[in-house]
Design a protein around this motif. Sequence first.
Motif, PDB file in Angstrom:
ATOM      1  N   THR A  48       0.827  -1.204   0.000  1.00  0.00           N
ATOM      2  CA  THR A  48       0.000   0.000   0.000  1.00  0.00           C
ATOM      3  C   THR A  48       0.862   1.256   0.000  1.00  0.00           C
ATOM      4  OG1 THR A  48      -1.819  -1.135   1.097  1.00  0.00           O
ATOM      5  CG2 THR A  48      -1.782   1.265   1.272  1.00  0.00           C
ATOM      6  N   ILE A  49       1.905   1.265   0.820  1.00  0.00           N
ATOM      7  CA  ILE A  49       2.814   2.420   0.868  1.00  0.00           C
ATOM      8  C   ILE A  49       3.497   2.609  -0.478  1.00  0.00           C
ATOM      9  CG2 ILE A  49       4.977   3.311   1.856  1.00  0.00           C
ATOM     10  CD1 ILE A  49       4.055   1.998   4.538  1.00  0.00           C
ATOM     11  N   LEU A  50       4.065   1.539  -1.022  1.00  0.00           N
ATOM     12  CA  LEU A  50       4.795   1.649  -2.284  1.00  0.00           C
ATOM     13  C   LEU A  50       3.887   2.089  -3.424  1.00  0.00           C
ATOM     14  CD1 LEU A  50       7.120  -1.484  -2.082  1.00  0.00           C
ATOM     15  CD2 LEU A  50       7.671   0.895  -1.507  1.00  0.00           C
ATOM     16  N   ALA A  51       2.688   1.523  -3.489  1.00  0.00           N
ATOM     17  CA  ALA A  51       1.753   1.866  -4.562  1.00  0.00           C
ATOM     18  C   ALA A  51       1.272   3.311  -4.464  1.00  0.00           C
ATOM     19  CB  ALA A  51       0.566   0.914  -4.544  1.00  0.00           C
ATOM     20  N   GLY A  52       1.395   3.925  -3.284  1.00  0.00           N
ATOM     21  CA  GLY A  52       0.982   5.303  -3.099  1.00  0.00           C
ATOM     22  C   GLY A  52       1.997   6.334  -3.541  1.00  0.00           C
ATOM     23  N   PHE A  53       3.234   5.925  -3.793  1.00  0.00           N
ATOM     24  CA  PHE A  53       4.242   6.872  -4.244  1.00  0.00           C
ATOM     25  C   PHE A  53       3.817   7.451  -5.594  1.00  0.00           C
ATOM     26  CE2 PHE A  53       7.181   4.914  -1.190  1.00  0.00           C
ATOM     27  CZ  PHE A  53       7.872   6.034  -0.741  1.00  0.00           C
ATOM     28  N   PRO A  54       3.849   8.774  -5.744  1.00  0.00           N
ATOM     29  CA  PRO A  54       3.479   9.372  -7.027  1.00  0.00           C
ATOM     30  C   PRO A  54       4.319   8.867  -8.210  1.00  0.00           C
ATOM     31  CG  PRO A  54       3.413  11.039  -5.331  1.00  0.00           C
ATOM     32  CD  PRO A  54       4.016   9.795  -4.701  1.00  0.00           C
ATOM     33  N   LEU A  55       5.557   8.442  -7.951  1.00  0.00           N
ATOM     34  CA  LEU A  55       6.397   7.898  -9.023  1.00  0.00           C
ATOM     35  C   LEU A  55       6.142   6.413  -9.294  1.00  0.00           C
ATOM     36  CD1 LEU A  55       9.889   9.570  -8.392  1.00  0.00           C
ATOM     37  CD2 LEU A  55       8.332   9.959 -10.308  1.00  0.00           C
ATOM     38  N   PHE A  56       5.259   5.785  -8.530  1.00  0.00           N
ATOM     39  CA  PHE A  56       5.013   4.347  -8.666  1.00  0.00           C
ATOM     40  C   PHE A  56       4.798   3.906 -10.122  1.00  0.00           C
ATOM     41  CE2 PHE A  56       2.248   0.567  -8.578  1.00  0.00           C
ATOM     42  CZ  PHE A  56       3.036  -0.293  -7.838  1.00  0.00           C
ATOM     43  N   PRO A  57       4.000   4.628 -10.924  1.00  0.00           N
ATOM     44  CA  PRO A  57       3.798   4.174 -12.310  1.00  0.00           C
ATOM     45  C   PRO A  57       5.065   4.206 -13.167  1.00  0.00           C
ATOM     46  CG  PRO A  57       2.137   5.805 -11.688  1.00  0.00           C
ATOM     47  CD  PRO A  57       3.179   5.791 -10.600  1.00  0.00           C
ATOM     48  N   TYR A  58       6.086   4.909 -12.687  1.00  0.00           N
ATOM     49  CA  TYR A  58       7.321   5.082 -13.469  1.00  0.00           C
ATOM     50  C   TYR A  58       8.510   4.356 -12.863  1.00  0.00           C
ATOM     51  CZ  TYR A  58       4.189   8.855 -14.703  1.00  0.00           C
ATOM     52  OH  TYR A  58       3.079   9.572 -15.056  1.00  0.00           O
ATOM     53  N   MET A  59       8.250   3.430 -11.917  1.00  0.00           N
ATOM     54  CA  MET A  59       9.347   2.756 -11.220  1.00  0.00           C
ATOM     55  C   MET A  59       9.328   1.250 -11.438  1.00  0.00           C
ATOM     56  SD  MET A  59       9.962   4.539  -7.514  1.00  0.00           S
ATOM     57  CE  MET A  59       8.315   4.602  -6.860  1.00  0.00           C
ATOM     58  N   ASP A  60      10.532   0.703 -11.465  1.00  0.00           N
ATOM     59  CA  ASP A  60      10.731  -0.741 -11.320  1.00  0.00           C
ATOM     60  C   ASP A  60      11.206  -0.937  -9.892  1.00  0.00           C
ATOM     61  OD1 ASP A  60      10.191  -1.327 -14.040  1.00  0.00           O
ATOM     62  OD2 ASP A  60      12.249  -0.782 -14.567  1.00  0.00           O
ATOM     63  N   MET A  61      10.651  -1.935  -9.183  1.00  0.00           N
ATOM     64  CA  MET A  61      11.016  -2.170  -7.791  1.00  0.00           C
ATOM     65  C   MET A  61      11.395  -3.623  -7.570  1.00  0.00           C
ATOM     66  SD  MET A  61       8.249  -0.175  -5.498  1.00  0.00           S
ATOM     67  CE  MET A  61       7.765   1.485  -5.819  1.00  0.00           C
ATOM     68  N   ASN A  62      12.382  -3.809  -6.705  1.00  0.00           N
ATOM     69  CA  ASN A  62      12.739  -5.131  -6.202  1.00  0.00           C
ATOM     70  C   ASN A  62      12.633  -5.067  -4.690  1.00  0.00           C
ATOM     71  OD1 ASN A  62      13.495  -6.469  -8.685  1.00  0.00           O
ATOM     72  ND2 ASN A  62      15.231  -5.074  -8.721  1.00  0.00           N
ATOM     73  N   VAL A  63      11.832  -5.957  -4.114  1.00  0.00           N
ATOM     74  CA  VAL A  63      11.589  -5.971  -2.676  1.00  0.00           C
ATOM     75  C   VAL A  63      12.229  -7.219  -2.081  1.00  0.00           C
ATOM     76  CG1 VAL A  63       9.824  -6.036  -0.880  1.00  0.00           C
ATOM     77  CG2 VAL A  63       9.422  -4.714  -2.976  1.00  0.00           C
ATOM     78  N   THR A  64      12.991  -7.032  -0.999  1.00  0.00           N
ATOM     79  CA  THR A  64      13.649  -8.142  -0.307  1.00  0.00           C
ATOM     80  C   THR A  64      13.297  -8.071   1.174  1.00  0.00           C
ATOM     81  OG1 THR A  64      15.513  -7.993  -1.861  1.00  0.00           O
ATOM     82  CG2 THR A  64      15.879  -9.217   0.190  1.00  0.00           C
ATOM     83  N   ALA A  65      12.716  -9.150   1.699  1.00  0.00           N
ATOM     84  CA  ALA A  65      12.440  -9.228   3.138  1.00  0.00           C
ATOM     85  C   ALA A  65      13.762  -9.414   3.878  1.00  0.00           C
ATOM     86  CB  ALA A  65      11.501 -10.393   3.430  1.00  0.00           C
TER      87      ALA A  65
END
Length: 92
Positions: free
Chosen positions: A66-83
């Motif tokens: 939810t936090i990540l999807a709320g970033f205004p740049l979200f549509p323009y980002m590639d993300m890698n998430v690591t626990a």
Amino acid sequence: MKYMVQMTVNPPKDMDPQEWQEILRREKEYGQAFMKNGKFQHIWRIVGEFANVSIFDVESNDELHTILAGFPLFPYMDMNVTALAKHPSALN
């Protein structure tokens, strides 16, 4: 739960520069709100790239999403998430 998130921004080539600057302004404001409440703990720029590595401390996968999807740049980002898990040799 702690997560490392690598974000790489892919600016659109055809966007109005003023619109892009407004997105960047809102991005900074949004991120800093989570820094102030402790959910967004660290951010480092990756040298030579429009990218960063960040550490988040949240209650769940869903909260992080939810936090990540709320970033205004979200549509323009590639993300890698690591626990992340605490290392047994860590002092703190």
